[in-house]
Design a protein around this motif. Structure first.
Motif, PDB file in Angstrom:
ATOM      1  N   GLU A 108      48.373 -33.518  12.130  1.00  0.00           N
ATOM      2  CA  GLU A 108      48.650 -32.145  11.713  1.00  0.00           C
ATOM      3  C   GLU A 108      48.045 -31.144  12.703  1.00  0.00           C
ATOM      4  OE1 GLU A 108      50.707 -31.283   9.580  1.00  0.00           O
ATOM      5  OE2 GLU A 108      50.731 -32.621   7.857  1.00  0.00           O
ATOM      6  N   LEU A 109      46.844 -31.429  13.180  1.00  0.00           N
ATOM      7  CA  LEU A 109      46.205 -30.534  14.145  1.00  0.00           C
ATOM      8  C   LEU A 109      46.986 -30.477  15.452  1.00  0.00           C
ATOM      9  CD1 LEU A 109      42.412 -31.360  13.661  1.00  0.00           C
ATOM     10  CD2 LEU A 109      43.641 -29.328  12.880  1.00  0.00           C
ATOM     11  N   MET A 110      47.553 -31.592  15.848  1.00  0.00           N
ATOM     12  CA  MET A 110      48.362 -31.607  17.065  1.00  0.00           C
ATOM     13  C   MET A 110      49.594 -30.711  16.915  1.00  0.00           C
ATOM     14  SD  MET A 110      48.016 -35.684  17.964  1.00  0.00           S
ATOM     15  CE  MET A 110      49.227 -35.670  19.272  1.00  0.00           C
ATOM     16  N   LYS A 111      50.204 -30.734  15.736  1.00  0.00           N
ATOM     17  CA  LYS A 111      51.357 -29.856  15.475  1.00  0.00           C
ATOM     18  C   LYS A 111      50.940 -28.389  15.518  1.00  0.00           C
ATOM     19  CE  LYS A 111      53.620 -33.189  12.380  1.00  0.00           C
ATOM     20  NZ  LYS A 111      54.032 -33.441  10.954  1.00  0.00           N
ATOM     21  N   ALA A 112      49.799 -28.104  14.872  1.00  0.00           N
ATOM     22  CA  ALA A 112      49.317 -26.721  14.827  1.00  0.00           C
ATOM     23  C   ALA A 112      48.959 -26.211  16.217  1.00  0.00           C
ATOM     24  CB  ALA A 112      48.115 -26.623  13.892  1.00  0.00           C
ATOM     25  N   GLN A 113      48.397 -27.081  17.042  1.00  0.00           N
ATOM     26  CA  GLN A 113      48.042 -26.702  18.408  1.00  0.00           C
ATOM     27  C   GLN A 113      49.291 -26.252  19.168  1.00  0.00           C
ATOM     28  OE1 GLN A 113      44.794 -26.836  19.592  1.00  0.00           O
ATOM     29  NE2 GLN A 113      45.367 -26.010  21.588  1.00  0.00           N
ATOM     30  N   LYS A 114      50.384 -26.960  18.972  1.00  0.00           N
ATOM     31  CA  LYS A 114      51.641 -26.601  19.639  1.00  0.00           C
ATOM     32  C   LYS A 114      52.178 -25.265  19.144  1.00  0.00           C
ATOM     33  CE  LYS A 114      53.140 -31.358  20.558  1.00  0.00           C
ATOM     34  NZ  LYS A 114      54.169 -32.394  20.281  1.00  0.00           N
ATOM     35  N   GLN A 115      51.805 -24.891  17.911  1.00  0.00           N
ATOM     36  CA  GLN A 115      52.283 -23.645  17.326  1.00  0.00           C
ATOM     37  C   GLN A 115      51.370 -22.459  17.633  1.00  0.00           C
ATOM     38  OE1 GLN A 115      52.830 -24.449  13.155  1.00  0.00           O
ATOM     39  NE2 GLN A 115      54.584 -25.804  13.492  1.00  0.00           N
ATOM     40  N   GLY A 116      50.357 -22.691  18.464  1.00  0.00           N
ATOM     41  CA  GLY A 116      49.529 -21.589  18.917  1.00  0.00           C
ATOM     42  C   GLY A 116      48.170 -21.449  18.265  1.00  0.00           C
ATOM     43  N   PHE A 117      47.846 -22.337  17.325  1.00  0.00           N
ATOM     44  CA  PHE A 117      46.511 -22.321  16.733  1.00  0.00           C
ATOM     45  C   PHE A 117      45.483 -22.861  17.729  1.00  0.00           C
ATOM     46  CE2 PHE A 117      49.087 -22.234  12.954  1.00  0.00           C
ATOM     47  CZ  PHE A 117      48.317 -21.666  11.965  1.00  0.00           C
ATOM     48  N   TRP A 118      44.240 -22.396  17.626  1.00  0.00           N
ATOM     49  CA  TRP A 118      43.108 -23.108  18.220  1.00  0.00           C
ATOM     50  C   TRP A 118      42.748 -24.189  17.221  1.00  0.00           C
ATOM     51  CZ3 TRP A 118      38.481 -24.985  16.927  1.00  0.00           C
ATOM     52  CH2 TRP A 118      37.557 -25.292  17.917  1.00  0.00           C
ATOM     53  N   CYS A 119      42.786 -25.443  17.636  1.00  0.00           N
ATOM     54  CA  CYS A 119      42.519 -26.554  16.712  1.00  0.00           C
ATOM     55  C   CYS A 119      41.350 -27.395  17.201  1.00  0.00           C
ATOM     56  CB  CYS A 119      43.759 -27.441  16.557  1.00  0.00           C
ATOM     57  SG  CYS A 119      45.127 -26.616  15.721  1.00  0.00           S
TER      58      CYS A 119
END
Length: 222
Positions: free
Chosen positions: A152-163
């Motif tokens: 899930e963190l990998m997906k969020a990272q791609k969406q612009g979050f700092w993970c």
């Protein structure tokens, strides 16, 4: 974080992952183990342990087992709820505009969501209690949930979050955590892929005593 009402005892055995028998004040006491991991290298016969007395008079067990003493390392906090509590304390000192625990993202619940200005952050917390040869390792038992959170963190990272994934090292003198690929190869693979995808891995060193746990790492999230 500080535990209010603690007592030292001696470990006897652990019939299942939820309870243990200890010797307290000359009697055998059944206590709740606040860690469902294996802890096989820690919970050894006659080893010193620390108990926290519950403030709920209706509980079946009066005490929680929260810490274990290990030669050369001293006290190791094994309370699986403690890492999130100390990380929350730690995050409040880092000038975030928003800190939200237990944040729903995708199909998972990530430990912390933060905001600073226009930037959004997701942080998953893992407690490390396993030490081998002066290095911390995680996990000490297979964790399908842990792998799911990394994805899930990998997906969020791609969406612009700092993970990020924060390993809270619940013992003194250890400053690095490596994936325990012998116990759970898939976790190690997922962590490696996450690093390549830009997910940050934080090793949070701690000061541990028999009745306290505090993050001492100089790391700051920017």
């Amino acid at each position: 974080m500080i535990y209010a009402d603690t007592a030292e005892a001696r470990f006897i055995d652990r019939p299942n992952r939820f309870i243990a028998h200890v010797e307290l004040d000359g009697r055998t006491e059944t206590v709740h183990v606040k860690n469902t991991g294996r802890c096989r290298e820690l919970l050894l016969p006659n080893i010193p342990v620390v108990l926290e007395k519950s403030d709920n008079p209706n509980r079946k067990t009066k005490y929680d087992l929260i810490a274990v003493r290990k030669k050369k390392l001293g006290w190791i906090n094994i309370d699986s709820q403690a890492p999130n509590k100390v990380v929350k304390e730690w995050l409040t000192k880092q000038d975030f505009d928003v800190v939200i625990p237990e944040y729903s993202y995708g199909d998972s619940r990530i430990d912390f969501y933060m905001e600073k200005g226009n930037r959004k952050y997701l942080l998953e917390v893992k407690g490390c209690t396993l030490e081998i040869g002066g290095t911390g390792y995680f996990p000490d038992a297979p964790t399908v949930r842990g792998v799911k959170h990394i994805r899930e963190l990998m997906k969020a990272q791609k969406q612009g979050f700092w993970c990020g994934i924060a390993f809270v090292i619940q013992m003194n003198g250890i400053d690095e955590v490596l994936p325990n690929t012998e116990t759970h190869p898939e976790f190690g693979e997922a962590l490696s892929q996450a690093k390549q995808a830009g997910v940050h891995v934080l090793n949070l060193t701690c000061s541990v005593d028999k009745n306290s746990l505090e993050i001492t790492s100089p790391i700051r999230i920017t």
